[in-house]
Design an enzyme around this catalytic site. Sequence first.
Site, PDB file in Angstrom:
ATOM      1  N   TYR A   1      12.390   0.410  20.237  1.00 47.29           N
ATOM      2  CA  TYR A   1      12.137   0.156  19.134  1.00 47.29           C
ATOM      3  C   TYR A   1      12.857  -1.213  18.632  1.00 47.29           C
ATOM      4  O   TYR A   1      12.796  -1.679  17.963  1.00 47.29           O
ATOM      5  CB  TYR A   1      12.792   1.448  17.434  1.00 47.29           C
ATOM      6  CG  TYR A   1      12.042   2.152  17.994  1.00 47.29           C
ATOM      7  CD1 TYR A   1      10.584   2.429  18.547  1.00 47.29           C
ATOM      8  CD2 TYR A   1      11.883   3.286  16.689  1.00 47.29           C
ATOM      9  CE1 TYR A   1       9.443   3.378  18.181  1.00 47.29           C
ATOM     10  CE2 TYR A   1      11.371   4.364  16.994  1.00 47.29           C
ATOM     11  CZ  TYR A   1      10.224   4.265  17.289  1.00 47.29           C
ATOM     12  OH  TYR A   1       9.328   5.360  17.169  1.00 47.29           O
TER      13      TYR A   1
ATOM     14  N   HIS B   1      46.801  -7.769 -18.508  1.00 42.45           N
ATOM     15  CA  HIS B   1      46.084  -7.539 -17.597  1.00 42.45           C
ATOM     16  C   HIS B   1      46.804  -7.344 -16.159  1.00 42.45           C
ATOM     17  O   HIS B   1      45.500  -7.650 -15.042  1.00 42.45           O
ATOM     18  CB  HIS B   1      44.877  -7.733 -17.688  1.00 42.45           C
ATOM     19  CG  HIS B   1      44.090  -6.793 -19.574  1.00 42.45           C
ATOM     20  ND1 HIS B   1      45.355  -6.967 -20.469  1.00 42.45           N
ATOM     21  CD2 HIS B   1      43.556  -6.305 -20.055  1.00 42.45           C
ATOM     22  CE1 HIS B   1      44.140  -5.765 -21.761  1.00 42.45           C
ATOM     23  NE2 HIS B   1      43.096  -5.855 -20.598  1.00 42.45           N
TER      24      HIS B   1
ATOM     25  N   TYR C   1      36.043  -7.213 -33.416  1.00 37.67           N
ATOM     26  CA  TYR C   1      36.259  -6.941 -31.590  1.00 37.67           C
ATOM     27  C   TYR C   1      36.754  -8.354 -30.850  1.00 37.67           C
ATOM     28  O   TYR C   1      35.830  -9.025 -30.715  1.00 37.67           O
ATOM     29  CB  TYR C   1      35.587  -5.970 -31.174  1.00 37.67           C
ATOM     30  CG  TYR C   1      36.232  -6.238 -30.002  1.00 37.67           C
ATOM     31  CD1 TYR C   1      37.270  -4.879 -29.754  1.00 37.67           C
ATOM     32  CD2 TYR C   1      35.828  -6.294 -28.870  1.00 37.67           C
ATOM     33  CE1 TYR C   1      38.131  -4.769 -28.810  1.00 37.67           C
ATOM     34  CE2 TYR C   1      36.329  -6.219 -27.255  1.00 37.67           C
ATOM     35  CZ  TYR C   1      37.389  -5.397 -27.530  1.00 37.67           C
ATOM     36  OH  TYR C   1      37.475  -4.705 -26.001  1.00 37.67           O
TER      37      TYR C   1
ATOM     38  N   ASN D   1      37.042 -11.274 -19.669  1.00 40.00           N
ATOM     39  CA  ASN D   1      36.358 -10.416 -19.991  1.00 40.00           C
ATOM     40  C   ASN D   1      34.956 -11.855 -18.843  1.00 40.00           C
ATOM     41  O   ASN D   1      35.017 -12.104 -18.671  1.00 40.00           O
ATOM     42  CB  ASN D   1      36.485 -10.872 -20.505  1.00 40.00           C
ATOM     43  CG  ASN D   1      35.781  -9.259 -21.655  1.00 40.00           C
ATOM     44  OD1 ASN D   1      34.777  -8.547 -20.385  1.00 40.00           O
ATOM     45  ND2 ASN D   1      36.240  -8.702 -22.814  1.00 40.00           N
TER      46      ASN D   1
ATOM     47  N   ARG E   1      11.320  -3.445  19.357  1.00 43.44           N
ATOM     48  CA  ARG E   1       9.208  -3.852  19.397  1.00 43.44           C
ATOM     49  C   ARG E   1      10.217  -3.998  17.695  1.00 43.44           C
ATOM     50  O   ARG E   1       8.345  -4.483  16.906  1.00 43.44           O
ATOM     51  CB  ARG E   1       8.768  -2.564  19.596  1.00 43.44           C
ATOM     52  CG  ARG E   1       7.635  -2.160  19.494  1.00 43.44           C
ATOM     53  CD  ARG E   1       7.142  -1.197  19.468  1.00 43.44           C
ATOM     54  NE  ARG E   1       7.254  -0.265  20.283  1.00 43.44           N
ATOM     55  CZ  ARG E   1       6.977   1.371  20.287  1.00 43.44           C
ATOM     56  NH1 ARG E   1       6.282   1.574  19.148  1.00 43.44           N
ATOM     57  NH2 ARG E   1       7.669   1.796  20.898  1.00 43.44           N
TER      58      ARG E   1
ATOM     59  N   GLU F   1      36.283   3.091 -21.972  1.00 43.39           N
ATOM     60  CA  GLU F   1      35.151   2.592 -20.783  1.00 43.39           C
ATOM     61  C   GLU F   1      35.410   3.613 -20.037  1.00 43.39           C
ATOM     62  O   GLU F   1      35.867   4.306 -18.809  1.00 43.39           O
ATOM     63  CB  GLU F   1      36.445   1.489 -20.148  1.00 43.39           C
ATOM     64  CG  GLU F   1      36.342  -0.129 -21.224  1.00 43.39           C
ATOM     65  CD  GLU F   1      37.762  -1.366 -20.473  1.00 43.39           C
ATOM     66  OE1 GLU F   1      38.251  -0.835 -19.694  1.00 43.39           O
ATOM     67  OE2 GLU F   1      38.061  -2.131 -21.039  1.00 43.39           O
TER      68      GLU F   1
ATOM     69  N   PHE G   1      29.630  -7.506 -19.816  1.00 47.91           N
ATOM     70  CA  PHE G   1      30.753  -7.482 -18.308  1.00 47.91           C
ATOM     71  C   PHE G   1      30.599  -6.975 -17.285  1.00 47.91           C
ATOM     72  O   PHE G   1      31.035  -6.674 -16.441  1.00 47.91           O
ATOM     73  CB  PHE G   1      31.928  -7.548 -19.178  1.00 47.91           C
ATOM     74  CG  PHE G   1      32.204  -6.324 -20.459  1.00 47.91           C
ATOM     75  CD1 PHE G   1      31.836  -5.103 -19.762  1.00 47.91           C
ATOM     76  CD2 PHE G   1      32.006  -6.525 -21.515  1.00 47.91           C
ATOM     77  CE1 PHE G   1      31.913  -4.230 -21.071  1.00 47.91           C
ATOM     78  CE2 PHE G   1      32.306  -5.771 -22.498  1.00 47.91           C
ATOM     79  CZ  PHE G   1      32.174  -4.400 -21.910  1.00 47.91           C
TER      80      PHE G   1
END
Length: 526
Positions: free
Chosen positions: A284, A88, A58, A200, A287, A417, A332
């Site tokens: 609060y 990309h 791959y 990647n 405190r 994906e 990834f």
Amino acid sequence: MVDQPKTFSFGEDTLTAGIALSLASGVTIGQISEQALKKIIESHNIVQDIIEKGSPVYGINTGFGPLCTTSISKEETRILQKNIIQSHSVGVGAPIAKKLAKLMLVLKAHSLAKGYSGISENTLQRILWHIDHDAIPVVPSQGSVGASGDLAPLSHLFLPLLGLGKVEYKDRVISGAQLFEETGLQPIELGPKEGLALINGTQFITAHAVMVLDSLHNCLAHSDVIGAMMVEGLQGSIKPFFQELHALRPYKGTIHVAKRIQLLLQGSEIMEDHIDCERVQDPYSLRCIPQVHGASRNAWLHLKELLEIELNSVTDNPLIINKDLTISGGNFHGQPLAMALDYACLAASELGNISDRRIYLALEGNSPGIPKLLMKETGTNSGYMILQYTTAALASENKGLCFPASADSIPTSLGQEDHVSMGSISGRKALQVIGNVEKILAIELLTAAQAFEFRKPLNSGVILEMVHKEVRKMVSFATQDRVFADDIELGIQMVQNKTIIGVVNSVSKKKGLSLRTPFSKEFEVY
């Protein structure tokens, strides 16, 4: 933060958030050792052997994502690697800060230098050139879903290797082609798998996590100091900070915060003045400072622990384990940091939330000696009333940003994906919330200093006394209304520039007043 080393060996030394920031600032110089280079070359040669043998692996001789079953010939592998970076590069939105983009380069160089990515020495050296010469690619802020890594932002980060994209260089934004003209550089010819190795990974998410860790730590440190000033200004009790109490519920963050505030209040005439007062307990927001600030400290520590693993991991795909084993897995995937960043986002928001409550408390005029709205002559003067409107707006905005990005997943890549982390959004939101908290804390600093003034002629402990004097160098005591936005801007600068923390550290060292706790190493070193 850790001591900043002069040099760092990519792929070999252990990277921390502090060292990453030091590399990005140029204080620490990165290098490749002979041992790391040997492994890089070995991994690169294994990729070449895979191409020669032709067995399908791959991303090396196949297409990407849903095209993983498409075979790529030996001749087409180089075209494939260049095309993947171009195709990309689909980021949108305003560019991220230059510091973040430079951190991405640093983090990617360290990951690639570990020798499991098949990258060539030539390509890695070009990345180091960009770091060393402060030629930082312009990276859009939007477009990553946090798996398969931060594909879009990383593609933009490495477009300049091809003479494409944009670069911030010598205080100008220029094209990649213009950078080549000015420097004499030539385009990198990417070999098999190199394009995929570059784009990647989780470096966009991780760079944001580094900045979150640093900026949130600054907010945590300021919250304790400013909170202690407010305890004094409003004459709160010191008992909620006693270690005997927190030993019965021993969270690290709670113990750390309580001890630091107890030390900050040590030797205070203001605290001694009301030691026998009739008030049974404080609201609060005073405190429960150890419990609330401490919980945010614990969230910070969780992020630190996970981030140090991520910083020293290899997160591209596939990974070259050895000559007989190449694995296409999911290193990834940004989920580990995505969830931690969402947690840190909530932790930051809560610091702002309780800070806003203390500001409101200071304005009520219910503490002896403190006038309503922190100003004696009101009516014609509104005093500090409207400053709390701003903190309320910021605290509310933060609440809306706290929805965890990692709770969402939208399938991409035609279903290949099918579960993504959205960690890039987690990181961006966390920084946005922290930016708002810095503003809230700046306003609390101003209101605490104003309340503090009404306790004169009594003195605080030496540290807080010097902190108050430092504030007064920038912002004067207010006896009547003025344009408070100017004061706020100066307060924000003091918080962001760590001016107040610098005073605390300087006085502590000079006077031999240690603020160390049993957990200082965990909470103060990164």
